[in-house]
Design a protein around this motif. Structure first.
Motif, mmCIF file in Angstrom:
data_model
loop_
_atom_site.group_PDB
_atom_site.id
_atom_site.type_symbol
_atom_site.label_atom_id
_atom_site.label_comp_id
_atom_site.label_asym_id
_atom_site.label_seq_id
_atom_site.Cartn_x
_atom_site.Cartn_y
_atom_site.Cartn_z
ATOM 1 N N GLN A 193 13.077 71.895 29.005
ATOM 2 C CA GLN A 193 13.768 71.708 29.654
ATOM 3 C C GLN A 193 14.680 70.297 29.579
ATOM 4 O OE1 GLN A 193 13.215 72.882 33.320
ATOM 5 N NE2 GLN A 193 12.022 74.433 31.684
ATOM 6 N N TRP A 194 15.656 69.812 30.419
ATOM 7 C CA TRP A 194 17.402 68.968 29.970
ATOM 8 C C TRP A 194 15.867 67.719 29.696
ATOM 9 C CZ3 TRP A 194 21.033 68.187 27.675
ATOM 10 C CH2 TRP A 194 21.074 67.022 27.561
ATOM 11 N N GLU A 195 14.989 67.258 30.219
ATOM 12 C CA GLU A 195 14.359 65.994 30.648
ATOM 13 C C GLU A 195 13.267 65.663 29.304
ATOM 14 O OE1 GLU A 195 15.072 63.202 31.795
ATOM 15 O OE2 GLU A 195 16.660 64.406 33.391
ATOM 16 N N GLU A 196 12.559 66.805 28.293
ATOM 17 C CA GLU A 196 12.714 66.836 27.376
ATOM 18 C C GLU A 196 13.456 67.350 26.184
ATOM 19 O OE1 GLU A 196 8.399 69.626 28.443
ATOM 20 O OE2 GLU A 196 10.356 70.320 27.934
ATOM 21 N N ILE A 197 14.400 67.664 26.144
ATOM 22 C CA ILE A 197 15.120 67.664 24.714
ATOM 23 C C ILE A 197 16.274 66.192 25.242
ATOM 24 C CG2 ILE A 197 17.808 68.407 24.419
ATOM 25 C CD1 ILE A 197 16.872 71.216 25.805
ATOM 26 N N LYS A 198 16.296 65.618 26.112
ATOM 27 C CA LYS A 198 16.651 64.387 25.269
ATOM 28 C C LYS A 198 15.692 63.395 24.939
ATOM 29 C CE LYS A 198 18.023 62.933 30.150
ATOM 30 N NZ LYS A 198 18.792 62.762 31.235
#
Length: 214
Positions: A193-198
């Motif tokens: 997910q986007w939060e994991e990527i960040k």
């Protein structure tokens, strides 16, 4: 017969090596302190301070059983094993020997459960020897990022890496055997997910030492 210029080149090469040997010897008597770059909390290593792993062959090394690894991975996914076994136990690890046979370099290993494996590493022994001869030594030891460099016996201890790769999906329309992410072969879809990527990007910035970043 070689042209005269070849002998001149050889003489210049030997002279340069001799001059460097003398300079390096005297430089060790009272060396200047190494600088500490912004991307590291420790100073750069001088050439004579760098360590090297065992090189040449035959030599013993650590490896993985190609059949134990997918079995253990499946047991973790099925909930039969906790993922902590990857940190606290040497699951799937076996001893291996790197040897030269018939002008090629092979890794020979034997698993108590699955038997013997023999992997071809190189078809050119001279080139492989050259690569090991020019290896400059290990980089600065990883430090101040123990939470990230915490992968059990597979923990990265040296080096800054050369590139950051974040896989957004393991979907693929091919099934290449050497694929390091086992695309299309693990039986499930993994897409962070986007939060994991960040979080991955933030973690990459905290790694010490790291590559110079512009």
């Amino acid at each position: 017969m070689h042209k005269p210029i070849k002998y001149v080149e050889k003489a210049v090469t030997l002279g340069a090596k001799g001059a460097w040997f003398i300079f390096d010897h005297f430089n060790r008597i009272k060396p200047n302190p190494s600088p500490t770059p912004k991307w590291s909390d420790k100073p750069l290593l001088k050439s004579y301070q760098k360590s090297k792993p065992p090189l040449g062959w035959p030599r013993a090394t650590d490896s993985l059983c190609p059949k134990c690894v997918p079995e253990i991975r499946q047991q973790i996914l099925d909930g039969h094993l906790p993922h902590e076994v990857l940190l606290n136990e040497k699951v799937g690890e076996i001893k291996a020997t790197i040897v030269e046979q018939d002008g090629k370099i092979w890794m020979v290993k034997e698993c108590p459960k699955h038997g013997r494996f023999q992997d071809l590493m190189s078809i050119d022994t001279e080139f492989s020897k050259h690569l090991e001869d020019v290896f400059p030594g290990r980089d600065i030891r990883a430090h101040n990022d123990e939470k990230l460099h915490n992968h059990g016996s597979s923990t990265v201890k040296y080096g800054r890496g050369s590139v950051l790769t974040i896989d957004l999906t393991n979907r693929c329309n091919m099934m290449c055997d050497p694929c390091f992410m086992d695309a299309n072969q693990v039986g499930f879809v993994h897409e962070p997910q986007w939060e994991e990527i960040k979080q991955m990007l933030d973690n990459a910035i905290t790694i010490k030492p790291r590559r110079q970043m512009s």
